[in-house]
Write a protein that holds these residues in place. Structure first.
Motif, PDB file in Angstrom:
ATOM      1  N   PRO A 183       0.802  -1.232   0.000  1.00  0.00           N
ATOM      2  CA  PRO A 183       0.000   0.000   0.000  1.00  0.00           C
ATOM      3  C   PRO A 183       0.833   1.280   0.000  1.00  0.00           C
ATOM      4  CG  PRO A 183      -0.006  -1.002   2.181  1.00  0.00           C
ATOM      5  CD  PRO A 183       0.716  -1.960   1.276  1.00  0.00           C
ATOM      6  N   THR A 184       2.146   1.165   0.213  1.00  0.00           N
ATOM      7  CA  THR A 184       2.991   2.353   0.156  1.00  0.00           C
ATOM      8  C   THR A 184       3.274   2.739  -1.292  1.00  0.00           C
ATOM      9  OG1 THR A 184       4.040   1.806   2.264  1.00  0.00           O
ATOM     10  CG2 THR A 184       5.198   3.347   0.828  1.00  0.00           C
ATOM     11  N   ARG A 185       3.633   1.769  -2.113  1.00  0.00           N
ATOM     12  CA  ARG A 185       3.908   2.039  -3.520  1.00  0.00           C
ATOM     13  C   ARG A 185       2.618   2.091  -4.350  1.00  0.00           C
ATOM     14  NH1 ARG A 185       8.842   1.541  -5.714  1.00  0.00           N
ATOM     15  NH2 ARG A 185       7.965   0.687  -7.654  1.00  0.00           N
ATOM     16  N   ASN A 186       1.605   1.388  -3.911  1.00  0.00           N
ATOM     17  CA  ASN A 186       0.382   1.241  -4.709  1.00  0.00           C
ATOM     18  C   ASN A 186      -0.843   1.482  -3.837  1.00  0.00           C
ATOM     19  OD1 ASN A 186       1.909   0.190  -7.090  1.00  0.00           O
ATOM     20  ND2 ASN A 186       2.290  -1.533  -5.711  1.00  0.00           N
ATOM     21  N   PRO A 187      -1.072   2.738  -3.431  1.00  0.00           N
ATOM     22  CA  PRO A 187      -2.097   2.994  -2.412  1.00  0.00           C
ATOM     23  C   PRO A 187      -3.527   3.092  -2.925  1.00  0.00           C
ATOM     24  CG  PRO A 187      -1.005   5.044  -3.003  1.00  0.00           C
ATOM     25  CD  PRO A 187      -0.300   3.963  -3.770  1.00  0.00           C
ATOM     26  N   VAL A 188      -3.759   3.177  -4.235  1.00  0.00           N
ATOM     27  CA  VAL A 188      -5.107   3.467  -4.736  1.00  0.00           C
ATOM     28  C   VAL A 188      -5.810   2.187  -5.169  1.00  0.00           C
ATOM     29  CG1 VAL A 188      -6.474   4.730  -6.429  1.00  0.00           C
ATOM     30  CG2 VAL A 188      -4.406   5.778  -5.462  1.00  0.00           C
ATOM     31  N   ILE A 189      -7.040   2.052  -4.730  1.00  0.00           N
ATOM     32  CA  ILE A 189      -7.893   0.934  -5.148  1.00  0.00           C
ATOM     33  C   ILE A 189      -9.202   1.488  -5.694  1.00  0.00           C
ATOM     34  CG2 ILE A 189      -6.905  -0.746  -3.541  1.00  0.00           C
ATOM     35  CD1 ILE A 189      -9.301  -0.210  -1.678  1.00  0.00           C
ATOM     36  N   GLY A 190      -9.822   0.727  -6.577  1.00  0.00           N
ATOM     37  CA  GLY A 190     -11.175   1.011  -7.029  1.00  0.00           C
ATOM     38  C   GLY A 190     -12.104  -0.052  -6.477  1.00  0.00           C
ATOM     39  N   VAL A 191     -13.273   0.353  -6.026  1.00  0.00           N
ATOM     40  CA  VAL A 191     -14.184  -0.556  -5.326  1.00  0.00           C
ATOM     41  C   VAL A 191     -15.561  -0.483  -5.971  1.00  0.00           C
ATOM     42  CG1 VAL A 191     -15.109  -1.227  -3.061  1.00  0.00           C
ATOM     43  CG2 VAL A 191     -12.915  -0.012  -3.201  1.00  0.00           C
ATOM     44  N   TRP A 192     -16.222  -1.625  -6.093  1.00  0.00           N
ATOM     45  CA  TRP A 192     -17.638  -1.648  -6.432  1.00  0.00           C
ATOM     46  C   TRP A 192     -18.265  -2.904  -5.824  1.00  0.00           C
ATOM     47  CZ3 TRP A 192     -13.849  -3.229  -9.697  1.00  0.00           C
ATOM     48  CH2 TRP A 192     -14.007  -4.426 -10.391  1.00  0.00           C
ATOM     49  N   SER A 193     -19.528  -2.810  -5.510  1.00  0.00           N
ATOM     50  CA  SER A 193     -20.275  -3.969  -5.034  1.00  0.00           C
ATOM     51  C   SER A 193     -21.163  -4.468  -6.167  1.00  0.00           C
ATOM     52  CB  SER A 193     -21.115  -3.632  -3.799  1.00  0.00           C
ATOM     53  OG  SER A 193     -22.017  -2.574  -4.081  1.00  0.00           O
ATOM     54  N   SER A 194     -21.482  -5.742  -6.128  1.00  0.00           N
ATOM     55  CA  SER A 194     -22.319  -6.327  -7.165  1.00  0.00           C
ATOM     56  C   SER A 194     -23.052  -7.531  -6.603  1.00  0.00           C
ATOM     57  CB  SER A 194     -21.487  -6.730  -8.394  1.00  0.00           C
ATOM     58  OG  SER A 194     -20.467  -7.643  -8.038  1.00  0.00           O
ATOM     59  N   THR A 195     -24.088  -7.941  -7.309  1.00  0.00           N
ATOM     60  CA  THR A 195     -24.864  -9.110  -6.908  1.00  0.00           C
ATOM     61  C   THR A 195     -25.105  -9.986  -8.115  1.00  0.00           C
ATOM     62  OG1 THR A 195     -26.127  -7.486  -5.614  1.00  0.00           O
ATOM     63  CG2 THR A 195     -26.762  -9.790  -5.400  1.00  0.00           C
ATOM     64  N   GLU A 196     -24.907 -11.275  -7.924  1.00  0.00           N
ATOM     65  CA  GLU A 196     -25.188 -12.271  -8.959  1.00  0.00           C
ATOM     66  C   GLU A 196     -26.229 -13.249  -8.440  1.00  0.00           C
ATOM     67  OE1 GLU A 196     -20.756 -12.628 -11.035  1.00  0.00           O
ATOM     68  OE2 GLU A 196     -21.482 -14.194  -9.674  1.00  0.00           O
ATOM     69  N   LYS A 197     -27.078 -13.705  -9.340  1.00  0.00           N
ATOM     70  CA  LYS A 197     -28.056 -14.717  -8.941  1.00  0.00           C
ATOM     71  C   LYS A 197     -28.355 -15.627 -10.118  1.00  0.00           C
ATOM     72  CE  LYS A 197     -32.344 -13.794  -8.409  1.00  0.00           C
ATOM     73  NZ  LYS A 197     -33.643 -13.243  -7.950  1.00  0.00           N
ATOM     74  N   GLN A 198     -28.928 -16.765  -9.805  1.00  0.00           N
ATOM     75  CA  GLN A 198     -29.341 -17.709 -10.823  1.00  0.00           C
ATOM     76  C   GLN A 198     -30.811 -17.513 -11.151  1.00  0.00           C
ATOM     77  OE1 GLN A 198     -27.738 -20.948  -8.205  1.00  0.00           O
ATOM     78  NE2 GLN A 198     -27.217 -21.898 -10.168  1.00  0.00           N
ATOM     79  N   THR A 199     -31.201 -17.984 -12.319  1.00  0.00           N
ATOM     80  CA  THR A 199     -32.610 -18.014 -12.668  1.00  0.00           C
ATOM     81  C   THR A 199     -33.343 -18.962 -11.722  1.00  0.00           C
ATOM     82  OG1 THR A 199     -32.081 -17.603 -14.978  1.00  0.00           O
ATOM     83  CG2 THR A 199     -34.263 -18.515 -14.515  1.00  0.00           C
ATOM     84  N   LEU A 200     -34.576 -18.627 -11.373  1.00  0.00           N
ATOM     85  CA  LEU A 200     -35.368 -19.456 -10.467  1.00  0.00           C
ATOM     86  C   LEU A 200     -36.329 -20.338 -11.255  1.00  0.00           C
ATOM     87  CD1 LEU A 200     -36.237 -16.954  -7.597  1.00  0.00           C
ATOM     88  CD2 LEU A 200     -34.402 -18.649  -7.680  1.00  0.00           C
TER      89      LEU A 200
END
Length: 482
Positions: free
Chosen positions: A258-275
């Motif tokens: 994290p000293t040399r590479n401190p930046v992250i990109g974040v996202w949340s997501s949801t996956e589901k199957q057909t019912l």
């Protein structure tokens, strides 16, 4: 959509006070004007036609910030299932069995996850044909036999080309709060549901008071056409389902540094199957499909028109730059035009390359955008391959930005550089930030006509000072009319 292919070698820690001041001015006057495109809705509550009909897997808000009481870690919070009225029995608000609830981390700027944390839930329902009650007596501990409806989860850490690592095998969910008589000390139940992770960190899956705050009368011609319809936190009294994860920064940073590479990109997501439906049953079948996604607040809600919302929910960030209709809505946003039509406040000139930098590349000198400062783009990471960088809509966090001792709800607009859009803390008032900067406010020079904003500056339940920081769920009816 072109991005200058170069690597920024200057870390956040080395930025001078003068550079920070310049960044604040630039962001407030131009970049954050882009978040003004999101002044018209809750962050991601029922934002797209298809997901509005499937609330169990509907992402609402995402938060990412350096943990104030454990600054070598990052806290990630993702919420689902909006508008939970506390009296919503007898089934209340379970997580969807078998769905994938994910928090994704992109440390290289490829728009693809370098690590995914995945919660998968299953239910043990002991009610059977004997009762309709969620619990048939007080619940003082998660092990009490009076708790008849229980959910458990598996938490996995997923990395490309590696076998999944199971961090939690059978974590118990803190249940829906069914009321004070049933659960006299919900805080104890949440503490019991908090799990320590191998290698450091902790997690909890729980119900919580919705941490987002705003007045949703924005839909009535932007607060009544004259800013008269303000001052009520529309989300007060409602709960959400939350997963919170506190994790060492070294687990998130590219190459573990994290000293040399401190930046992250974040996202949340949801996956589901057909019912597959049959009498009294709904069995999941087939491949998993992404049905919901959230990075920056307010993007899918008001930057994108209705006809693009469902498609956006199905896309990975790595494909954003290949969608000309989506890019066009970033460069030519709708809301500033609405503000001009209703309030007579001039819309900023287009194309909005500042928005492109905020939403798609992050803010950095190497992004070659209008904001010549280093804040939160993966292009600042020293070990990435800039040739693989692609514009992608993510909530970007510079983990090297020091924790603010006294956080300001207006973030960068008021000189607090740990605030939104550099990650997002629970108390960041993204709506009031947007209302101010839509007319070019700068630090210390606010637009007086909008100085009161929506008059909702925080939640009515204070956030905690320790993990998971979320307020305990509401336990009284939203409708308090006599």
């Amino acid at each position: 959509m072109s991005v200058k292919r170069q690597r920024a070698r200057t870390s956040s820690a080395a930025r001078s006070a003068a550079a920070l001041t310049a960044m604040g001015l630039a962001l407030a006057s131009t970049a954050l004007l882009g978040t003004g495109a999101g002044v018209s809705t809750a962050s991601s509550h029922r934002e797209a036609p298809l997901i509005a009909a499937d609330p169990q897997v509907d992402n609402t808000d995402l938060y990412a910030f350096t943990s104030p009481d454990a600054p070598d870690t990052v806290t990630l919070i993702a919420n689902w299932l909006p508008f939970q009225e506390p009296n919503g029995g007898p089934n209340f608000y379970p997580w969807a069995d078998g769905a994938h609830y994910d928090i994704n981390i992109d440390s290289q700027g490829t728009g693809k996850p370098d690590v995914t944390y995945r919660w998968t839930f299953h239910t043990e329902d002991k009610r059977g044909t004997g009762t309709f009650l969620y619990n048939n007596g007080p619940v003082n501990n998660l092990t009490d036999p009076t708790l008849l409806f229980r959910q458990y989860y598996t938490l996995q850490e997923l990395r490309p080309d590696c076998d999944p690592v199971t961090l939690v095998e059978r974590g118990q969910v803190a249940p829906s709060h069914t009321g004070r008589a049933s659960m006299p000390d919900y805080g104890t139940l949440r503490d019991q549901a908090t799990v320590q992770l191998p290698g450091g960190g902790r997690t909890v899956a729980t119900q919580a008071a919705d941490p987002f705050f705003l007045d949703l009368r924005v839909f009535d011609l932007l607060y009544g056409g004259n800013l008269s319809e303000v001052g009520q936190n529309t989300l007060a009294g409602y709960n959400v389902n939350s997963v919170a994860l506190q994790i060492p920064k070294s687990r998130l940073a590219y190459k573990g540094d994290p000293t040399r590479n401190p930046v992250i990109g974040v996202w949340s997501s949801t996956e589901k199957q057909t019912l597959k439906l049959s009498p009294g049953k709904a069995d999941p079948v087939g491949k998993f499909v992404q049905v919901s996604r959230l990075g920056n607040p307010l993007v899918n809600e008001v930057v994108l028109p209705s006809g693009l919302k469902d498609a956006f929910n199905s896309l990975p960030p790595s494909e954003d730059h290949n969608q000309p209709a989506v890019v066009a809505r970033v460069l030519e946003p709708e809301v500033p035009k609405l503000v001009q039509a209703i309030y007579g406040l001039p819309a900023p000139a287009t194309p909005r390359t500042d928005l492109q930098e905020i939403f798609l590349t992050g803010i950095a000198k190497a992004a070659n955008g209008p904001l010549a400062v280093d804040l939160n783009s993966q292009l600042m990471n020293q070990d990435i391959d800039p040739g693989k960088f692609v514009p992608a809509e993510e909530l970007r966090l510079n983990m090297s930005t020091p924790v603010t001792p006294n956080p300001d709800r207006l973030g960068v607009l008021n000189g607090d550089f740990q605030g939104f859009p550099n990650g997002r803390r629970l108390g960041d008032d993204v709506v009031d930030i947007a209302l101010q900067v839509v007319e070019g406010a700068t630090p210390g020079n606010f637009v007086q006509a909008l100085a009161a904003g929506d008059k909702v500056n925080t939640t009515d339940k204070p956030f905690g000072t320790a993990f998971p920081y979320l307020a305990l769920p509401y336990d009284k009816a939203v409708n308090q009319a006599n």
